[in-house]
Design a protein around this motif. Sequence first.
Motif, short mmCIF file in Angstrom:
data_model
loop_
_atom_site.label_atom_id
_atom_site.label_comp_id
_atom_site.label_asym_id
_atom_site.label_seq_id
_atom_site.Cartn_x
_atom_site.Cartn_y
_atom_site.Cartn_z
N LEU A 64 -19.04 7.72 25.86
CA LEU A 64 -17.95 7.48 26.80
C LEU A 64 -16.81 6.68 26.17
O LEU A 64 -15.68 6.73 26.64
N PHE A 65 -17.10 5.92 25.12
CA PHE A 65 -16.07 5.14 24.45
C PHE A 65 -15.42 5.89 23.28
O PHE A 65 -14.51 5.37 22.64
N THR A 66 -15.91 7.10 23.00
CA THR A 66 -15.41 7.79 21.80
C THR A 66 -14.94 9.22 22.04
O THR A 66 -14.17 9.73 21.23
N LYS A 67 -15.38 9.88 23.10
CA LYS A 67 -15.14 11.33 23.17
C LYS A 67 -13.66 11.69 23.27
O LYS A 67 -13.20 12.65 22.64
N GLU A 68 -12.87 10.93 24.02
CA GLU A 68 -11.44 11.24 24.11
C GLU A 68 -10.73 10.94 22.78
O GLU A 68 -9.80 11.66 22.39
N ILE A 69 -11.20 9.92 22.09
CA ILE A 69 -10.61 9.59 20.78
C ILE A 69 -11.00 10.66 19.76
O ILE A 69 -10.17 11.09 18.95
N ASP A 70 -12.25 11.11 19.80
CA ASP A 70 -12.68 12.21 18.92
C ASP A 70 -11.84 13.46 19.17
O ASP A 70 -11.45 14.16 18.23
N ASP A 79 -4.53 10.40 12.75
CA ASP A 79 -5.12 10.61 11.42
C ASP A 79 -6.50 9.99 11.29
O ASP A 79 -7.33 10.46 10.51
N ALA A 80 -6.73 8.91 12.02
CA ALA A 80 -8.01 8.21 11.96
C ALA A 80 -8.16 7.40 13.25
O ALA A 80 -7.19 7.21 13.99
N ALA A 81 -9.37 6.96 13.51
CA ALA A 81 -9.63 6.20 14.73
C ALA A 81 -10.41 4.94 14.40
O ALA A 81 -11.28 4.95 13.51
N VAL A 82 -10.10 3.87 15.11
CA VAL A 82 -10.74 2.58 14.88
C VAL A 82 -11.69 2.28 16.03
O VAL A 82 -11.31 2.34 17.20
N HIS A 83 -12.93 1.95 15.69
CA HIS A 83 -13.97 1.71 16.69
C HIS A 83 -14.75 0.44 16.37
O HIS A 83 -14.91 0.07 15.20
N SER A 84 -15.32 -0.19 17.40
CA SER A 84 -16.42 -1.13 17.18
C SER A 84 -17.61 -0.29 16.77
O SER A 84 -17.98 0.66 17.46
N ALA A 85 -18.21 -0.62 15.63
CA ALA A 85 -19.27 0.24 15.08
C ALA A 85 -20.43 0.42 16.05
O ALA A 85 -21.04 1.48 16.10
N LYS A 86 -20.73 -0.59 16.83
CA LYS A 86 -21.88 -0.48 17.74
C LYS A 86 -21.60 0.46 18.91
O LYS A 86 -22.54 0.85 19.61
N ASP A 87 -20.33 0.85 19.11
CA ASP A 87 -20.01 1.80 20.18
C ASP A 87 -20.18 3.25 19.75
O ASP A 87 -20.15 4.15 20.60
N LEU A 88 -20.33 3.49 18.45
CA LEU A 88 -20.42 4.87 17.97
C LEU A 88 -21.80 5.45 18.26
O LEU A 88 -22.82 4.82 18.01
N PRO A 89 -21.86 6.68 18.76
CA PRO A 89 -23.16 7.35 18.93
C PRO A 89 -23.85 7.50 17.58
O PRO A 89 -23.20 7.44 16.52
N SER A 90 -25.16 7.71 17.60
CA SER A 90 -25.92 7.84 16.36
C SER A 90 -25.44 9.01 15.52
O SER A 90 -25.46 8.95 14.29
N LEU A 91 -25.02 10.10 16.16
CA LEU A 91 -24.54 11.27 15.46
C LEU A 91 -23.07 11.50 15.77
O LEU A 91 -22.66 11.43 16.93
N SER A 92 -22.28 11.77 14.74
CA SER A 92 -20.86 12.05 14.94
C SER A 92 -20.66 13.51 15.35
O SER A 92 -21.44 14.38 14.94
N PRO A 93 -19.62 13.81 16.13
CA PRO A 93 -19.33 15.21 16.47
C PRO A 93 -19.03 16.02 15.21
O PRO A 93 -18.58 15.46 14.20
N GLU A 94 -19.25 17.31 15.29
CA GLU A 94 -18.93 18.18 14.16
C GLU A 94 -17.45 18.06 13.82
O GLU A 94 -16.59 18.11 14.69
#
Length: 310
Positions: A64-70, A79-94
Amino acid sequence: MTASVLFTLGTRGSPLALEQANETRRLLAEAHGWEIERIALQVIRTSGDRIQDRPLAEAGGKGLFTKEIDAALLAGAIDAAVHSAKDLPSLSPEGVTIAAFLPREDVRDALVSVFADTIEGLPHGATFGAASLRRQAQALRLRPDLRPTLLRGNVETRLKKAEAGAVGATLLALAGLKRLGLSHRARAVLDLDRFLPAPGQGAIAITARSADARALQALEPISDAATSVALAAERAFLAELEGSCRTPIAGLARLEAGRLQLRGEVLRADGSERFDIAAESAPADAEWLGREAGRDLAARLPVGVLVKGG
């Protein structure tokens, strides 16, 4: 994007997210000799920012914290996105990859309360405000009488509620308080033996398109090697457990005397049981270390402790 912009970073709009994005912006400018004004920030509101009335696990989990940014990243809007690392899901989208980790801040949790400077010192039956099941379970392990209550919002919002006595106490990441210049508002900093952090806590992750050679090359000089090694182990540990917002999981890897030391734990949500593991490897084997530790710990967990999904 205008002709004068060299690079665009996507970010959430909270004060902490913007501070992390500006830290990334400064490092990029220094690394490449760019004028900082030519690195643009694009604020993207996420589902996690909009949903404040229920735990993330009930609304869809970490994504929920990453899908719109992805989506903005994959569409080429940033060009790139900045995240708190602990908010990232275990697997990145393709099509999306973690391109860099900035030097890690303090990984510990901080206690905020007007009633006590320790968890043990809180009044009997005090409310404990948190959105993190990990923090909730760790607090309940020390004090089963505490009454958990949902506490969402940005850092300042949660600080004000705790300082007004709306909850007996809450825990916040010390890294976030430090980045915002608010560490003086912590009542106490908690020790790692009893409050092992979430995997990725204190680290800033930067994602980019997997096939975007220009962005990947631009980000390479600002990536911190020690943080990258530690996070490789922590994220592999989390992924092996299929960690979700529904299971309290903690993990921390550190380089010590040339070896990578990993500690991890899984707790029951009510804090009644804790299952932990410690392991080490050469830094080059960080991902292997995390996977093996995750597998070993998962094999020891009683049925029902690990709640998958979310």
